[in-house]
Design an enzyme around this catalytic site. Structure first.
Site, short mmCIF file in Angstrom:
data_model
loop_
_atom_site.label_atom_id
_atom_site.label_comp_id
_atom_site.label_asym_id
_atom_site.label_seq_id
_atom_site.Cartn_x
_atom_site.Cartn_y
_atom_site.Cartn_z
N ASP A 184 0.85 -1.19 0.00
CA ASP A 184 0.00 0.00 0.00
C ASP A 184 0.89 1.24 0.00
OD1 ASP A 184 -1.72 2.22 1.17
OD2 ASP A 184 -3.19 0.60 1.05
N HIS B 218 -11.52 -7.15 -13.35
CA HIS B 218 -12.16 -5.98 -12.75
C HIS B 218 -13.54 -6.36 -12.23
CE1 HIS B 218 -12.93 -1.77 -11.94
NE2 HIS B 218 -14.18 -2.03 -12.33
N THR C 60 -12.59 3.53 -1.66
CA THR C 60 -12.18 4.69 -2.45
C THR C 60 -11.74 4.33 -3.87
OG1 THR C 60 -9.93 4.55 -1.55
CG2 THR C 60 -11.48 6.02 -0.41
N HIS D 37 -12.68 -1.10 -7.40
CA HIS D 37 -12.15 -2.39 -7.84
C HIS D 37 -12.02 -3.20 -6.56
CE1 HIS D 37 -9.35 -4.68 -10.74
NE2 HIS D 37 -9.35 -5.40 -9.63
N HIS E 287 -10.94 -5.11 -3.53
CA HIS E 287 -9.58 -5.30 -3.02
C HIS E 287 -9.62 -5.61 -1.53
CE1 HIS E 287 -10.41 -0.99 -2.65
NE2 HIS E 287 -9.57 -0.95 -1.62
#
Length: 114
Positions: A30, A46, A95, A98, A100
């Site tokens: 990250d 996606h 935010t 996709h 995650h």
């Protein structure tokens, strides 16, 4: 998805510090870590969010979690403990559109989060 930052990481248009990759997923550090260990695990396919999953994605999601199990061992946080987070939707703190999973470790976490 041409506007998706994570799709651009998958296609290598945007550099990232990749720690694992296979044909179905990618894991990277990250850029704004919230713990000493903070990685992001995403499918290469996606999928906008957890709300968009269907039965066809069950094998992919299983693969993601089994990979996380191996990654935490490699990262040295398996025994001490870690947190896996999926934020879904605006109020859930998502935010990037996709799906995650944040894997955080090497520090004490409190409950409730947020």
């Amino acid at each position: 998805m041409t506007d998706c930052i994570f799709c651009k990481i998958v296609s290598k248009e945007i550099p990232s510090e990749i720690i694992y990759e296979d044909d179905k997923l990618i894991a990277f550090k990250d850029i704004d870590p919230q713990a000493p260990v903070h990685i992001i695990v995403i499918p290469k396919k996606h999928i906008k969010s957890l709300n968009e999953l269907d039965q066809n994605d069950s094998t992919l999601i299983g693969h993601i979690f089994l990979t996380i199990k191996e990654l935490v061992k490699q990262l040295g946080i398996k025994e001490k403990g870690y947190r896996v987070v999926n934020n879904c939707g605006e109020l859930g703190g998502q935010t990037v559109p996709h799906i995650h999973f944040h894997v955080l470790g090497d520090r004490k976490f409190s409950w409730p989060p947020g």
